[in-house]
Write a protein that holds these residues in place. Structure first.
Motif, PDB file in Angstrom:
ATOM      1  N   HIS A   5     -10.931 -22.175  21.224  1.00  0.00           N
ATOM      2  CA  HIS A   5     -12.176 -21.443  21.051  1.00  0.00           C
ATOM      3  C   HIS A   5     -13.261 -22.395  20.587  1.00  0.00           C
ATOM      4  O   HIS A   5     -13.065 -23.169  19.670  1.00  0.00           O
ATOM      5  CB  HIS A   5     -11.981 -20.348  20.004  1.00  0.00           C
ATOM      6  CG  HIS A   5     -11.162 -19.217  20.503  1.00  0.00           C
ATOM      7  ND1 HIS A   5     -11.599 -18.372  21.491  1.00  0.00           N
ATOM      8  CD2 HIS A   5      -9.936 -18.784  20.159  1.00  0.00           C
ATOM      9  CE1 HIS A   5     -10.677 -17.457  21.715  1.00  0.00           C
ATOM     10  NE2 HIS A   5      -9.650 -17.695  20.940  1.00  0.00           N
ATOM     11  N   GLU A   6     -14.422 -22.303  21.237  1.00  0.00           N
ATOM     12  CA  GLU A   6     -15.561 -23.107  20.809  1.00  0.00           C
ATOM     13  C   GLU A   6     -16.697 -22.163  20.509  1.00  0.00           C
ATOM     14  O   GLU A   6     -16.894 -21.180  21.217  1.00  0.00           O
ATOM     15  CB  GLU A   6     -15.993 -24.030  21.940  1.00  0.00           C
ATOM     16  CG  GLU A   6     -15.276 -25.346  21.964  1.00  0.00           C
ATOM     17  CD  GLU A   6     -15.716 -26.168  23.159  1.00  0.00           C
ATOM     18  OE1 GLU A   6     -16.340 -25.625  24.069  1.00  0.00           O
ATOM     19  OE2 GLU A   6     -15.420 -27.361  23.152  1.00  0.00           O
ATOM     20  N   ARG A  78     -21.614 -18.602  27.798  1.00  0.00           N
ATOM     21  CA  ARG A  78     -21.634 -19.308  26.532  1.00  0.00           C
ATOM     22  C   ARG A  78     -22.533 -20.543  26.622  1.00  0.00           C
ATOM     23  O   ARG A  78     -23.329 -20.810  25.728  1.00  0.00           O
ATOM     24  CB  ARG A  78     -20.215 -19.734  26.151  1.00  0.00           C
ATOM     25  CG  ARG A  78     -20.150 -20.485  24.864  1.00  0.00           C
ATOM     26  CD  ARG A  78     -18.746 -20.886  24.554  1.00  0.00           C
ATOM     27  NE  ARG A  78     -18.237 -21.806  25.562  1.00  0.00           N
ATOM     28  CZ  ARG A  78     -16.985 -22.250  25.561  1.00  0.00           C
ATOM     29  NH1 ARG A  78     -16.141 -21.839  24.661  1.00  0.00           N
ATOM     30  NH2 ARG A  78     -16.583 -23.071  26.491  1.00  0.00           N
TER      31      ARG A  78
ATOM     32  N   LEU B 632      -7.184 -14.017  24.947  1.00  0.00           N
ATOM     33  CA  LEU B 632      -7.251 -14.019  23.486  1.00  0.00           C
ATOM     34  C   LEU B 632      -8.714 -13.985  23.072  1.00  0.00           C
ATOM     35  O   LEU B 632      -9.558 -14.622  23.692  1.00  0.00           O
ATOM     36  CB  LEU B 632      -6.591 -15.273  22.907  1.00  0.00           C
ATOM     37  CG  LEU B 632      -5.115 -15.466  23.183  1.00  0.00           C
ATOM     38  CD1 LEU B 632      -4.636 -16.749  22.525  1.00  0.00           C
ATOM     39  CD2 LEU B 632      -4.304 -14.291  22.685  1.00  0.00           C
ATOM     40  N   ILE B 633      -8.982 -13.239  22.005  1.00  0.00           N
ATOM     41  CA  ILE B 633     -10.352 -13.165  21.513  1.00  0.00           C
ATOM     42  C   ILE B 633     -10.364 -13.646  20.073  1.00  0.00           C
ATOM     43  O   ILE B 633      -9.571 -13.188  19.252  1.00  0.00           O
ATOM     44  CB  ILE B 633     -10.885 -11.727  21.614  1.00  0.00           C
ATOM     45  CG1 ILE B 633     -11.078 -11.369  23.086  1.00  0.00           C
ATOM     46  CG2 ILE B 633     -12.195 -11.590  20.857  1.00  0.00           C
ATOM     47  CD1 ILE B 633     -11.582  -9.979  23.324  1.00  0.00           C
ATOM     48  N   ASP B 634     -11.235 -14.594  19.796  1.00  0.00           N
ATOM     49  CA  ASP B 634     -11.391 -15.055  18.424  1.00  0.00           C
ATOM     50  C   ASP B 634     -12.370 -14.114  17.738  1.00  0.00           C
ATOM     51  O   ASP B 634     -13.554 -14.105  18.046  1.00  0.00           O
ATOM     52  CB  ASP B 634     -11.933 -16.486  18.433  1.00  0.00           C
ATOM     53  CG  ASP B 634     -12.013 -17.042  17.022  1.00  0.00           C
ATOM     54  OD1 ASP B 634     -11.925 -16.227  16.073  1.00  0.00           O
ATOM     55  OD2 ASP B 634     -12.154 -18.255  16.875  1.00  0.00           O
ATOM     56  N   ARG B 781     -16.159 -15.681  31.400  1.00  0.00           N
ATOM     57  CA  ARG B 781     -17.455 -16.246  31.750  1.00  0.00           C
ATOM     58  C   ARG B 781     -18.581 -15.476  31.094  1.00  0.00           C
ATOM     59  O   ARG B 781     -19.624 -16.025  30.772  1.00  0.00           O
ATOM     60  CB  ARG B 781     -17.637 -16.191  33.265  1.00  0.00           C
ATOM     61  CG  ARG B 781     -17.199 -17.446  33.966  1.00  0.00           C
ATOM     62  CD  ARG B 781     -17.560 -17.362  35.414  1.00  0.00           C
ATOM     63  NE  ARG B 781     -16.862 -16.269  36.084  1.00  0.00           N
ATOM     64  CZ  ARG B 781     -17.469 -15.251  36.655  1.00  0.00           C
ATOM     65  NH1 ARG B 781     -18.777 -15.172  36.665  1.00  0.00           N
ATOM     66  NH2 ARG B 781     -16.759 -14.305  37.237  1.00  0.00           N
ATOM     67  N   CYS B 783     -18.596 -13.945  28.247  1.00  0.00           N
ATOM     68  CA  CYS B 783     -18.625 -13.911  26.784  1.00  0.00           C
ATOM     69  C   CYS B 783     -19.733 -14.831  26.299  1.00  0.00           C
ATOM     70  O   CYS B 783     -19.679 -16.036  26.519  1.00  0.00           O
ATOM     71  CB  CYS B 783     -17.290 -14.351  26.200  1.00  0.00           C
ATOM     72  SG  CYS B 783     -17.340 -14.306  24.409  1.00  0.00           S
ATOM     73  N   GLY B 786     -18.323 -17.385  23.452  1.00  0.00           N
ATOM     74  CA  GLY B 786     -17.111 -18.186  23.620  1.00  0.00           C
ATOM     75  C   GLY B 786     -15.930 -17.632  22.852  1.00  0.00           C
ATOM     76  O   GLY B 786     -14.983 -18.358  22.544  1.00  0.00           O
ATOM     77  N   ALA B 787     -15.941 -16.331  22.542  1.00  0.00           N
ATOM     78  CA  ALA B 787     -14.826 -15.756  21.788  1.00  0.00           C
ATOM     79  C   ALA B 787     -13.636 -15.468  22.686  1.00  0.00           C
ATOM     80  O   ALA B 787     -12.503 -15.447  22.225  1.00  0.00           O
ATOM     81  CB  ALA B 787     -15.273 -14.474  21.102  1.00  0.00           C
ATOM     82  N   ILE B 789     -11.015 -16.323  25.610  1.00  0.00           N
ATOM     83  CA  ILE B 789     -10.455 -17.378  26.449  1.00  0.00           C
ATOM     84  C   ILE B 789      -9.161 -16.853  27.050  1.00  0.00           C
ATOM     85  O   ILE B 789      -8.569 -15.892  26.552  1.00  0.00           O
ATOM     86  CB  ILE B 789     -10.146 -18.691  25.682  1.00  0.00           C
ATOM     87  CG1 ILE B 789      -9.153 -18.417  24.544  1.00  0.00           C
ATOM     88  CG2 ILE B 789     -11.404 -19.326  25.165  1.00  0.00           C
ATOM     89  CD1 ILE B 789      -8.570 -19.673  23.951  1.00  0.00           C
ATOM     90  N   ILE B 791      -5.344 -18.233  28.101  1.00  0.00           N
ATOM     91  CA  ILE B 791      -4.466 -19.394  28.049  1.00  0.00           C
ATOM     92  C   ILE B 791      -3.063 -18.986  28.463  1.00  0.00           C
ATOM     93  O   ILE B 791      -2.720 -17.810  28.506  1.00  0.00           O
ATOM     94  CB  ILE B 791      -4.428 -20.066  26.655  1.00  0.00           C
ATOM     95  CG1 ILE B 791      -3.811 -19.148  25.614  1.00  0.00           C
ATOM     96  CG2 ILE B 791      -5.796 -20.508  26.232  1.00  0.00           C
ATOM     97  CD1 ILE B 791      -3.646 -19.831  24.275  1.00  0.00           C
TER      98      ILE B 791
END
Lengths: 302, 804
Positions: A5-6, A78, B632-634, B781, B783, B786-787, B789, B791
């Protein structure tokens, strides 16, 4: 795709930060090197150049709204947001250099102020985006908002059923409390994060205290004013079934209070993360109008 | 006294009704026996207005009874009308309880109601639904005793007894309790048979007093009452004696008896114990019992149209007519490309002669197999599939040869020839292709999709055995010793065994003495060590890799614990023969040591992280171990704007396939409800038209031939599939922005209630990882922060290390 995550600020190794710094530096050097015969202003060739850059930047920054709503394509949103933030910040410097730091009581300064308002509301947005997500997660504690609301409704039902068996006064207190529980609502209520579940709890406590006093009068003097002492007293076995029910009721209402403040806080965070957009976006449209007025007035009336 | 007919047809589903109609049309003496008071009970029991589809579209319908896609009502009306028009001799309420072939060659069919029939031929079209279990007490057929519930909102203010403790009973009871007084009767003392969510829900409803429950209780009888406000009375036996309930309605949900027992009692043999196995039938649909024919789902043909065609054909076969099977033109088109093609039968015979795995199956199975499969004739040098593709079809070589590349440059290769097969690794492990395969000279291949191959493996033991043997040899060869010949590996292959582990089972524990190593064939493992009294996960081992070699090479004790993270199968290799192989091949030893060093280094890095392993453990607990790609979401970055859901809906016809908010969170890592594209997708398990597919890049998606049956929705343990109809079209961006026409981008489409009258075609929808979008998954794309991703589990350790 990247397996980590960035955040928006360090997207692609802070590519847009470096780009913005380079742009700022170039503009500063040009400004320092440029020595026009008149005090620096928008009318010199550098002024026109910087003005053009700033104007194009504004239009590009506006495009973010469109980009956000177009869901196909291959770039990531983002990256756009990262660039939007850094280049938007750079705009302050470029606009000031363009104006040669001149301000006055005119349309142009008004336009500058509009633009700064947009940018600073954006700064507040960035602050919200960085701060509130974590707080929100912590506050929710793995429950969803709808699950919490469901539990509150259920606690209300149980409390009402319990109060029904105690006495009409308690029942009416609980009923009133249920009717008075308002979560969410207008903008201010959302932002203040208040709920009204305190009143009922106070009411029930008062009822319990009244009962305790009666019991004390009957069973001799006993010390202890606080609710904790009273719970001890209740547990000692001299109580009746109603006191037991009252104690249960306190538990229920305390739990509800905890949940209600959680939900109110959740709504507050969400509102904070959205409210700034209601300033940022309309103001940005006003800025575009200001930009047009600025350009037209410069070319026709200067 | 028994009635005699030439043909007795059991079951009036699509196959049975079509057979009866054909028999009536041909003037045959026939009888159609149906247990229920209506035709086609399975379709009858669909919910009201359900849209029924007519896949496969390419197959022509061949039946006197019409059938085309439409609402349940339209289809049933058409069938009832045909039954009356053709004067089908149907007997309702005749549940056949036994079929026996007498010595005089006639079949004797006994019905539960005492009727008896004799027939020369029997057509069995009873499907797979089985018979609904009734109460088994007096009064079980009273009008207010029912065995299904269409719409719980239909009933209000009634006292309803729900009998049963399964999911159906619980769901009915909870839905009814909203407006009714519900009593649930459980024969046992707990609800252990139900899904976890249902169990919690019913226990809570009982505790809250919404539903009354009698445990360890059984109904003794149900009586109708003529006086009083209640329609009836139920007498219960409970541990405390008898109880009596005054009731309006009884809903019994006691499940169904699977038809297999009944079919076996008729003398029909099933090839294996596997529940998916179907009885072997001849090309004329005749079972091993002469004169007993099987059509439809029971014979392995789950689609309505197939069953109807078979019903027609079976009558023709019984009459001694030769009919070209309905699939003949399809097979002709498919096999026409085969060099030297003369006819379908000849081509099928050639395939069966050349390919050993297929020699074990019946001609009808082969036809079915070929209908699902494709014949491919790649030019020499053409790539059949590439290494790291996610395809999982199985290839048999009918003619010519293929080359399997062993290294990336393609210098070294193995050649497979006529009669051999390949692609079994991807099929079995559900993972990426392990090597690139190129066509050689004169190559003719059969490409079979995963589902058909798995069905074949499960129903023909010989096929399974043969594929497993080859799998073990090739797995050893490709993983350890590409240089070694089959001869050199013979000892090791002979000592290798297949082992199965349930999720959480330990393969070996830290400190044990190692005597074997495991090659993971299906599933995945975690490697963990006990550090400070706590189990710390150090790495994740997906299928295709091995564990346990170091204890054989150097240290003799296991340095860590290996545990199955999901249901796993391994090839267990014997330690001694492995040691011998290593001693004979010094190259192997060097390679193993190099790999070991790498592993040890990454394990050490994980150990240094106090919480790194916890995140992996959390993800694996969410079932991520069987994922190939997980969202996954941060939550420390997520601003809850739901742009991911909006993007998903916008790129997928208006329905979002992901639920951001739902799902568990640990240390800010949130696993939303979204498809993980499992290695062995649960959704693929039972899809009648085989609409669930896997794309070369690993995306599990639903093809357009979905019939909307909802099986995948039920089979998915992660709740990521749902049924949806197409929402109305949205206006363009500018007409929304300037004119305000309709919902804007990201906004929910308007309620399509206007056209509610018409049954909307509902199909299953799920995440397809935006396989048709060039930029990749739209959720990621779109988001802004950037939360989000995506994987794969192999990246978990690196991911865990990035989050400290």
């Amino acid at each position: 795709m990247n397996a980590r995550h960035e955040s928006i600020l360090n997207h692609a190794r802070s590519r847009w930060l470096w780009f913005s710094l380079a742009l700022s530096l170039t503009c500063l050097i040009a400004y320092a090197w440029h020595s026009p015969s008149v005090p620096p202003n928008g009318g010199t060739w550098l002024g026109y150049t910087l003005g053009t850059i700033a104007g194009l930047l504004i239009l590009w920054l506006m495009l973010f709204g469109l980009r956000k709503r177009s869901y196909s394509g291959s770039s990531s949103l983002r990256g756009w947001l990262s660039a939007h933030i850094y280049l938007g910040t750079t705009l302050i410097l470029i606009a000031l250099l363009h104006a040669g730091f001149q301000v006055g009581w005119n349309l142009h300064t008004f336009f500058l102020i509009l633009m700064l308002l947009v940018i600073f509301s954006g700064f507040f947005g960035v602050y919200c985006y960085l701060r509130y997500p974590t707080l929100m997660t912590r506050n929710r504690d793995s429950a969803t908002r709808s699950a919490m609301l469901e539990e509150i409704a259920e606690l209300d039902q149980n409390a009402l059923a319990l109060a029904d068996g105690i006495d009409p006064k308690v029942h009416s207190i609980v009923l009133r409390s249920i009717q008075n529980t308002r979560l969410g609502g207008g903008v201010l209520t959302q932002l203040r994060a208040r709920d009204d579940s305190d009143a009922a709890l106070a009411g029930i406590r008062a009822a319990l205290e009244a009962r305790e006093k009666n019991n004390q009068a009957a069973g001799g003097a006993k010390s202890g004013q606080t609710i904790f002492a009273m719970v001890d007293f209740l547990a000692s076995g001299t109580n009746d079934r109603q006191a037991e029910a009252l104690r249960k009721l306190i538990d229920l209402l305390s739990r509800k209070k905890a949940l209600a403040s959680k939900v109110a806080r959740d709504i507050q965070y969400q509102a904070l993360m959205e409210i700034w957009l209601y300033f940022h976006v309309p103001l940005s449209f006003a800025t575009v109008a200001g930009l047009i007025a600025h350009v037209v007035s410069v070319f026709f009336y200067w | 006294m028994s009635e005699r007919f030439r043909i007795a047809i059991v079951g009036s589903g699509p196959g049975g009704i079509s057979a009866a109609a054909r028999a009536a049309e041909r003037g045959e003496s026939h009888v159609l026996l149906e247990a229920e008071p209506h035709l086609s009970n399975t379709i009858f029991r669909y919910q009201k207005g359900k849209f029924v589809m007519d896949e496969p579209g390419i197959l022509p319908l061949r039946s006197p009874v019409p059938f085309k896609a439409g609402s349940r009502e339209a289809i049933l009306d058409a069938w009832n009308e045909s039954a009356a028009r053709l004067k089908i001799n149907v007997r309702h309420n005749h549940e056949v309880s036994a079929i026996r072939r007498r010595d005089d060659g006639l079949f004797q069919l006994d019905c539960a109601n005492g009727a008896r029939f004799e027939a020369q031929f029997v057509v069995l079209g009873i499907g797979l639904q089985g018979n609904i279990r009734k109460l088994g007490t007096p009064g079980e057929d009273l009008p207010f005793v029912q065995y299904q519930l269409d719409d719980p909102d239909e009933y209000e203010g009634e006292t309803i007894v729900v009998v049963g403790a399964g999911d159906a009973a619980i769901e009915n009871a909870i839905a009814l309790a909203k407006q009714n007084n519900v009593v649930i009767i459980n024969r046992r003392d707990e609800f252990a048979r139900a899904k976890k969510g249902n169990e919690t829900a019913i226990l809570k409803a009982i505790e809250d007093g919404l539903i009354e429950c009698y445990y360890n209780a059984a109904p003794e009888r149900v009586d109708a009452l003529s006086v009083g406000r209640k329609k009836g009375r139920m007498v219960l036996s409970t541990p405390n004696g008898k109880a009596q309930l005054l009731i309006d309605r009884v809903i019994a949900r006691l499940g169904a008896t699977a038809p297999r027992g009944f079919v076996e009692a008729c003398g029909v043999v099933f090839p294996s114990k596997d529940p998916a196995a179907v009885p072997a039938i001849s090309p004329q649909y005749e079972s091993n019992v002469k004169g007993l024919y099987i059509v439809g789902a029971l014979g392995g043909y789950p689609l309505i149209k197939q069953a109807m065609n078979q019903g027609y054909e079976v009558i023709e076969y019984i009459r001694g007519e030769r009919v070209e099977p309905a699939d003949e033109p399809l097979l002709k088109a498919k096999l026409g490309g085969m060099p030297g093609f003369r006819g379908v039968d000849e081509a099928l015979a050639r395939i069966q002669k050349n390919v050993r795995v297929l020699s074990h199956i019946t001609p009808l199975q082969l036809r079915e197999f070929m209908l699902d499969s494709d014949l491919r004739t790649p030019r020499p040098g053409e790539t059949v599939f590439a290494r790291n593709d996610y395809t999982n079809s199985f290839y048999s070589i009918v003619d010519g040869e293929v080359h399997i590349a062993l290294d990336d440059a393609g210098q070294q290769h193995i050649t497979l020839r006529r009669g051999e097969f390949f692609g079994e690794m991807g099929l079995i492990s559900g993972r990426r292709r392990s090597a690139t395969v190129k066509a050689g000279a004169g190559c003719v291949l059969i490409e079979t999709p995963r589902r058909s191959m798995n069905r074949l493996i499960n129903s023909v033991a010989a096929v399974k055995r043969e594929i497993d043997e080859v799998f073990i040899l090739r797995a050893i060869q490709s993983r350890f010793a590409p240089e070694a010949s089959a001869e050199q590996l013979k000892e090791m292959v002979a000592g290798a065994t297949l082992q199965k582990f349930a999720a959480g089972d330990v393969l070996f524990s830290e400190g044990e003495i190692g005597d074997c190593l495991h090659l993971v064939r299906v599933g995945s493992l975690t490697i963990s060590r006990t550090i400070g009294g706590k189990d710390v996960v150090l790495s994740y081992v997906p299928a295709g890799n091995y564990v346990g070699e170091m204890a054989l090479l150097g240290e003799s004790r296991r340095s860590a614990t290996a545990r199955a993270s999901i249901a796993t199968e391994t090839v267990r290799l014997d330690g001694d023969s492995f040691k011998k192989l290593v001693n004979r091949m010094p190259v192997l030893k060097l390679r193993l040591q190099a790999e070991y060093r790498q592993r040890a280094a990454s394990n050490l890095a994980m150990q240094a992280l106090p919480s790194g392993g916890d995140i992996i453990q959390f993800l694996l607990a969410q079932g991520a171990g069987e994922a190939t790609d997980i969202l996954l979401i941060d939550e420390s970055l997520c601003v809850r704007c739901d742009n991911c859901e909006k993007a998903c809906a916008e790129t997928h016809g208006g329905t979002s396939r992901l639920d951001r908010e739902a799902g568990p969170t640990y240390a800010s890592v949130h696993v939303p409800t979204s498809c993980r594209h499992c290695e062995h997708p649960h959704c693929m398990k039972d899809c009648p038209p085989d609409a669930l597919r896997r794309a070369p890049n690993g995306e599990v998606y639903i093809a357009d031939n979905c019939i909307g049956c909802g099986n995948c929705e039920r089979n998915c343990p992660y709740g990521v599939i749902h049924m949806a109809s197409k929402p109305p079209k949205k206006p363009g961006l500018l007409s929304w922005l300037l004119l305000g026409l309709g919902p804007g981008p990201g906004e929910a489409p308007y309620d399509p209630k206007k056209s509610k009258k018409e049954p909307k075609e509902k199909k299953a929808v799920k995440c397809d990882m935006c396989k048709d979008e060039k930029g990749g998954p739209a959720c990621v794309r779109a988001c802004p922060t950037g939360a989000a991703i995506r994987i794969s589990p192999e990246e978990f350790p690196a991911y865990a290390q990035s989050r400290r």
